[in-house]
Design a protein around this motif. Structure first.
Motif, mmCIF file in Angstrom:
data_model
loop_
_atom_site.group_PDB
_atom_site.id
_atom_site.type_symbol
_atom_site.label_atom_id
_atom_site.label_comp_id
_atom_site.label_asym_id
_atom_site.label_seq_id
_atom_site.Cartn_x
_atom_site.Cartn_y
_atom_site.Cartn_z
ATOM 1 N N GLY A 331 0.739 -1.248 0.000
ATOM 2 C CA GLY A 331 0.000 0.000 0.000
ATOM 3 C C GLY A 331 0.765 1.292 0.000
ATOM 4 N N PRO A 332 1.902 1.419 0.712
ATOM 5 C CA PRO A 332 2.540 2.735 0.822
ATOM 6 C C PRO A 332 2.892 3.346 -0.535
ATOM 7 C CG PRO A 332 3.469 1.224 2.434
ATOM 8 C CD PRO A 332 2.596 0.411 1.540
ATOM 9 N N GLY A 333 2.345 4.535 -0.811
ATOM 10 C CA GLY A 333 2.673 5.264 -2.028
ATOM 11 C C GLY A 333 2.212 4.626 -3.312
ATOM 12 N N MET A 334 1.276 3.671 -3.250
ATOM 13 C CA MET A 334 0.946 2.844 -4.409
ATOM 14 C C MET A 334 -0.060 3.496 -5.349
ATOM 15 S SD MET A 334 -0.002 -1.193 -4.174
ATOM 16 C CE MET A 334 -1.641 -0.935 -3.500
ATOM 17 N N ARG A 335 -0.861 4.424 -4.851
ATOM 18 C CA ARG A 335 -1.966 5.035 -5.579
ATOM 19 C C ARG A 335 -3.049 3.991 -5.892
ATOM 20 N NH1 ARG A 335 -0.104 8.573 -10.490
ATOM 21 N NH2 ARG A 335 -2.263 9.291 -10.256
ATOM 22 N N VAL A 336 -4.162 4.459 -6.423
ATOM 23 C CA VAL A 336 -5.293 3.588 -6.736
ATOM 24 C C VAL A 336 -5.494 3.564 -8.245
ATOM 25 C CG1 VAL A 336 -7.744 3.135 -6.384
ATOM 26 C CG2 VAL A 336 -6.375 4.108 -4.520
ATOM 27 N N LEU A 354 -0.544 -10.646 6.080
ATOM 28 C CA LEU A 354 -0.620 -9.482 5.202
ATOM 29 C C LEU A 354 -1.010 -8.244 6.002
ATOM 30 C CD1 LEU A 354 -0.658 -8.321 2.273
ATOM 31 C CD2 LEU A 354 -3.088 -8.966 2.185
ATOM 32 N N VAL A 355 -0.277 -7.151 5.782
ATOM 33 C CA VAL A 355 -0.608 -5.841 6.338
ATOM 34 C C VAL A 355 -1.009 -4.942 5.175
ATOM 35 C CG1 VAL A 355 0.203 -3.860 7.681
ATOM 36 C CG2 VAL A 355 1.078 -6.161 8.186
ATOM 37 N N VAL A 356 -2.170 -4.304 5.280
ATOM 38 C CA VAL A 356 -2.655 -3.413 4.227
ATOM 39 C C VAL A 356 -2.721 -1.991 4.789
ATOM 40 C CG1 VAL A 356 -4.458 -2.956 2.536
ATOM 41 C CG2 VAL A 356 -4.031 -5.308 3.283
ATOM 42 N N ASP A 357 -2.001 -1.081 4.138
ATOM 43 C CA ASP A 357 -1.893 0.285 4.634
ATOM 44 C C ASP A 357 -2.127 1.264 3.490
ATOM 45 O OD1 ASP A 357 -1.281 2.361 6.466
ATOM 46 O OD2 ASP A 357 0.796 2.428 5.771
ATOM 47 N N ALA A 358 -2.401 2.500 3.832
ATOM 48 C CA ALA A 358 -2.407 3.624 2.891
ATOM 49 C C ALA A 358 -3.262 3.326 1.647
ATOM 50 C CB ALA A 358 -0.959 3.964 2.514
ATOM 51 N N ASP A 359 -2.667 3.398 0.462
ATOM 52 C CA ASP A 359 -3.456 3.193 -0.751
ATOM 53 C C ASP A 359 -3.939 1.759 -0.903
ATOM 54 O OD1 ASP A 359 -3.652 5.745 -1.855
ATOM 55 O OD2 ASP A 359 -1.641 5.636 -2.712
ATOM 56 N N GLY A 360 -3.315 0.820 -0.187
ATOM 57 C CA GLY A 360 -3.864 -0.535 -0.165
ATOM 58 C C GLY A 360 -5.266 -0.538 0.422
ATOM 59 N N ARG A 381 -9.910 -14.780 5.462
ATOM 60 C CA ARG A 381 -8.792 -15.629 5.062
ATOM 61 C C ARG A 381 -8.274 -16.356 6.292
ATOM 62 N NH1 ARG A 381 -3.747 -12.720 5.057
ATOM 63 N NH2 ARG A 381 -3.336 -13.208 2.871
ATOM 64 N N ALA A 382 -7.405 -17.338 6.074
ATOM 65 C CA ALA A 382 -6.866 -18.113 7.194
ATOM 66 C C ALA A 382 -5.675 -17.428 7.839
ATOM 67 C CB ALA A 382 -6.464 -19.511 6.720
ATOM 68 N N ALA A 383 -4.846 -16.782 7.033
ATOM 69 C CA ALA A 383 -3.640 -16.142 7.547
ATOM 70 C C ALA A 383 -3.977 -14.774 8.140
ATOM 71 C CB ALA A 383 -2.615 -15.987 6.425
ATOM 72 N N PRO A 384 -3.118 -14.258 9.014
ATOM 73 C CA PRO A 384 -3.368 -12.952 9.627
ATOM 74 C C PRO A 384 -3.512 -11.840 8.589
ATOM 75 C CG PRO A 384 -1.642 -14.103 10.828
ATOM 76 C CD PRO A 384 -1.925 -14.913 9.600
ATOM 77 N N LEU A 385 -4.454 -10.946 8.861
ATOM 78 C CA LEU A 385 -4.675 -9.768 8.031
ATOM 79 C C LEU A 385 -4.799 -8.560 8.955
ATOM 80 C CD1 LEU A 385 -5.350 -8.275 5.372
ATOM 81 C CD2 LEU A 385 -7.746 -8.920 5.732
ATOM 82 N N VAL A 386 -3.953 -7.558 8.738
ATOM 83 C CA VAL A 386 -3.984 -6.346 9.553
ATOM 84 C C VAL A 386 -4.243 -5.155 8.637
ATOM 85 C CG1 VAL A 386 -2.707 -4.848 11.135
ATOM 86 C CG2 VAL A 386 -2.358 -7.333 11.220
ATOM 87 N N LEU A 387 -5.315 -4.421 8.916
ATOM 88 C CA LEU A 387 -5.611 -3.170 8.221
ATOM 89 C C LEU A 387 -5.213 -2.016 9.131
ATOM 90 C CD1 LEU A 387 -9.218 -3.986 6.869
ATOM 91 C CD2 LEU A 387 -6.994 -4.644 5.899
ATOM 92 N N THR A 388 -4.558 -0.993 8.573
ATOM 93 C CA THR A 388 -4.027 0.092 9.409
ATOM 94 C C THR A 388 -4.544 1.458 8.964
ATOM 95 O OG1 THR A 388 -2.043 0.262 8.032
ATOM 96 C CG2 THR A 388 -1.938 -1.217 9.919
ATOM 97 N N PRO A 389 -5.842 1.702 9.019
ATOM 98 C CA PRO A 389 -6.374 2.984 8.542
ATOM 99 C C PRO A 389 -6.269 4.098 9.577
ATOM 100 C CG PRO A 389 -8.163 1.595 9.304
ATOM 101 C CD PRO A 389 -6.907 0.771 9.432
ATOM 102 N N HIS A 390 -5.978 5.329 9.120
ATOM 103 C CA HIS A 390 -6.249 6.474 9.972
ATOM 104 C C HIS A 390 -7.743 6.770 9.846
ATOM 105 C CE1 HIS A 390 -6.338 8.934 6.344
ATOM 106 N NE2 HIS A 390 -5.048 8.727 6.096
ATOM 107 N N ARG A 391 -8.222 7.758 10.573
ATOM 108 C CA ARG A 391 -9.671 7.937 10.686
ATOM 109 C C ARG A 391 -10.335 8.258 9.354
ATOM 110 N NH1 ARG A 391 -10.039 11.145 16.543
ATOM 111 N NH2 ARG A 391 -9.308 9.373 17.809
ATOM 112 N N ARG A 392 -9.674 9.008 8.492
ATOM 113 C CA ARG A 392 -10.292 9.309 7.192
ATOM 114 C C ARG A 392 -10.348 8.052 6.323
ATOM 115 N NH1 ARG A 392 -7.301 13.637 8.424
ATOM 116 N NH2 ARG A 392 -5.486 12.964 7.213
ATOM 117 N N GLU A 393 -9.287 7.264 6.336
ATOM 118 C CA GLU A 393 -9.301 6.014 5.577
ATOM 119 C C GLU A 393 -10.340 5.051 6.147
ATOM 120 O OE1 GLU A 393 -4.563 6.018 4.296
ATOM 121 O OE2 GLU A 393 -5.220 5.122 6.187
#
Length: 537
Positions: A331-336, A354-360, A381-393
């Motif tokens: 996600g970091p700096g990836m754009r959509v 998997l950690v999903v951040d920012a544009d992810g 999913r079976a494996a760990p998934l972490v989403l890291t949104p700030h409040r706007r995301e």
């Protein structure tokens, strides 16, 4: 861990205490005594002023004033009305008791008299507006709050600084800025977040009864405040018997021609946070730029489109790389774009942490039309998934893009919509803000917040890298991922404190936080009580 209860749920604890024989009157007397004890502990008590409101919070203040008076402290109560005119029965009784005991009382003084009183006061007890308060303070409390804040006296607030919402941590007008807050029974979320971080000072919990802990747990805490010892089981103590492979490998996927630095910071943070091997996958046009600046981290150039983001040809390549790593951050700096949305969608199908951040996260919003809570099959999913949104995301993820969560409690509610829709223990939402909550399906963990120095561009990319490194290094069960993420947040926050000491609270940048990560983790580990390593108690 320390439980945190919503304000409404605190009433259930109070009701439970009355059922086991601890009356509201007894609770008020114990609360007032607890306040008086903390005032005495502050020392240098030439004189004390107790500002009382009209409810039970004011009643606590009257009890504290009478207790202090009985110990020979020069104490004056400031009240908006005469004790006989207080409408609440219990508050009126304790006010008249203090009056009969000889406590000095000033009723409804004008501003100049309040200023004069405060000029000779060493300690102020703020017992004006309690946990039930919301909105904007009215006269005379708004005037008293302003005078107290301008006085320079040491301030102890009862339960919550007056003017602050104990639920949200927000203040519509001015609120008392306390040196110490003695909160009754249990922590409330507003004390730990947003304006509460500046207003409360040191927070002391007065449980008031031995049954409080049991009743608090039965009331279903909205969150738990982590202590350092709570992290012992999720991160093994340092050992010399390691190599770069046993410390885990991290793949960072991100970047675009517009945002080159974000994936670099995330990758460097993962390395500084202890991952043994970090690889960075970026669109081909930016790979040479990054390679020239990163000696320790391999940079892989993947197919890109004309817009400088990943093309569809990169999707399967990214998935194959991820399968060979212990954890992946995307996600970091990836754009959509269509290519980056495809990358995120394919990574969600993999079987690695998997950690999903920012544009992810913004790609997930695109995939779900801003309603991730209505598409649990995408995240399950079976494996760990972490989403890291700030409040706007976070707002975009749950259809609140125009009205994103404005408080810690609102952010936890939004995060739970996603987590509970998924229903599995593999998903954790790290709801970032001035106070952060690591929300899993069964528990929300509140790490100790970091300093204001973290409020700088790139700080979130750094945290994403730290979380990915911790996932790669650790072998925790899914149920422990919120605790592991909380530890990552605390390391990130402590690194921010180190960076602020070096460069100032406004001068620290994300790269300074990165450089302090290893020192921060070592310092925190020294304070943990590892049972087999002789750690400090």
């Amino acid at each position: 861990m320390q439980p945190v209860l919503n304000v409404e749920d605190v009433k259930r604890v109070e009701a439970g205490l009355t059922e086991v024989g601890v009356s509201i009157s007894e609770l008020m007397h114990r609360a007032g005594s607890a306040v008086a004890s903390e005032v005495i502990r502050m020392g240098d008590l030439g004189s004390v002023a107790v500002f009382c409101g009209l409810g039970n919070n004011g009643g606590d203040g009257w009890v504290a004033a009478e207790t202090l008076h009985g110990k020979g402290v020069a104490v004056t109560v400031v009240s908006p009305v005469d004790p006989d005119d207080i409408q609440g029965d219990l508050a009126r009784v304790v006010a008249k008791s203090a009056q009969a005991a000889g406590v000095s009382i000033v009723v409804a003084p004008p501003r100049d008299k309040v200023v004069e009183l405060l000029s000779g006061t060493d300690v102020v007890v703020d017992a004006m507006l309690g946990t039930g308060f919301h909105g904007t303070p009215r006269a005379p409390f708004d005037i008293w709050i302003a005078c107290i804040n301008a006085s320079g006296a040491r301030v102890l607030s009862v339960d919550v600084p007056s003017g602050l919402s104990a639920q949200t941590g927000l203040a519509d007008g001015e609120c008392v800025i306390a040196d110490t807050t003695v909160t009754m029974l249990v922590l409330k979320p507003g004390l730990l977040s947003d304006s509460g971080r500046d207003a409360c000072g040191a927070i002391i919990v007065a449980p008031l009864a031995e049954q409080t802990e049991r009743l608090t747990i039965e009331a279903d805490p909205v969150a738990w405040r982590a202590d350092l010892d709570d992290y012992v089981d999720v991160l093994e103590p340092a050992s010399n018997a390691v190599d770069k492979f046993s410390r885990g490998s991290v793949l960072v996927v991100g970047g675009s021609t517009r945002f080159v630095g974000a994936p670099m910071m995330a990758a460097m943070a993962a390395a500084r946070a202890g991952a043994g091997y970090v690889t960075l996958a970026v669109p081909e046009p930016v790979a040479p730029i990054i390679q020239a600046r990163m000696m320790e981290i391999p940079v892989l150039a993947l197919p890109a489109g004309r817009d400088g983001t990943f093309s569809s040809e990169a999707i399967q390549l990214v998935a194959e790389l991820a399968e060979k790593r212990t954890a992946t951050l995307v996600g970091p700096g990836m754009r959509v774009s269509s290519g980056t949305v495809g990358v995120v969608s394919r990574l969600l199908e993999t079987k690695v942490p998997l950690v999903v951040d920012a544009d992810g996260l913004n790609c997930i919003s695109r995939l779900t039309s801003n309603r991730a809570d209505e598409f649990p099959e995408l995240l399950r999913r079976a494996a760990p998934l972490v989403l890291t949104p700030h409040r706007r995301e976070l707002g975009r993820l749950v259809g609140l893009e125009d009205t994103p969560p404005a408080s810690l409690t609102a952010a936890m509610e939004a995060a739970r919509r996603i987590v509970w829709a998924d229903g599995g223990s593999e998903l954790t939402v790290v709801a970032k803000g001035s106070a952060t909550a690591c929300v899993g399906v069964d528990v929300a963990v509140l790490p100790k917040p970091g300093p204001a120095a973290l409020a700088t561009a790139g700080s979130g990319d750094v945290l994403g890298g730290v979380i990915a490194a911790f996932l790669a290094r650790s072998n925790v069960d899914n149920e422990d991922i919120p605790v592991l993420c909380s530890l990552a947040c605390e390391v990130h926050g402590y690194a921010g404190s180190i960076a602020a000491e070096r460069f100032g609270s406004r001068g620290a940048m994300a790269r300074d936080i990165i450089d302090a990560l290893g020192l921060a983790e070592d310092a925190l580990e020294e304070q943990m009580a590892f049972p087999d390593s002789g750690g400090a108690e």
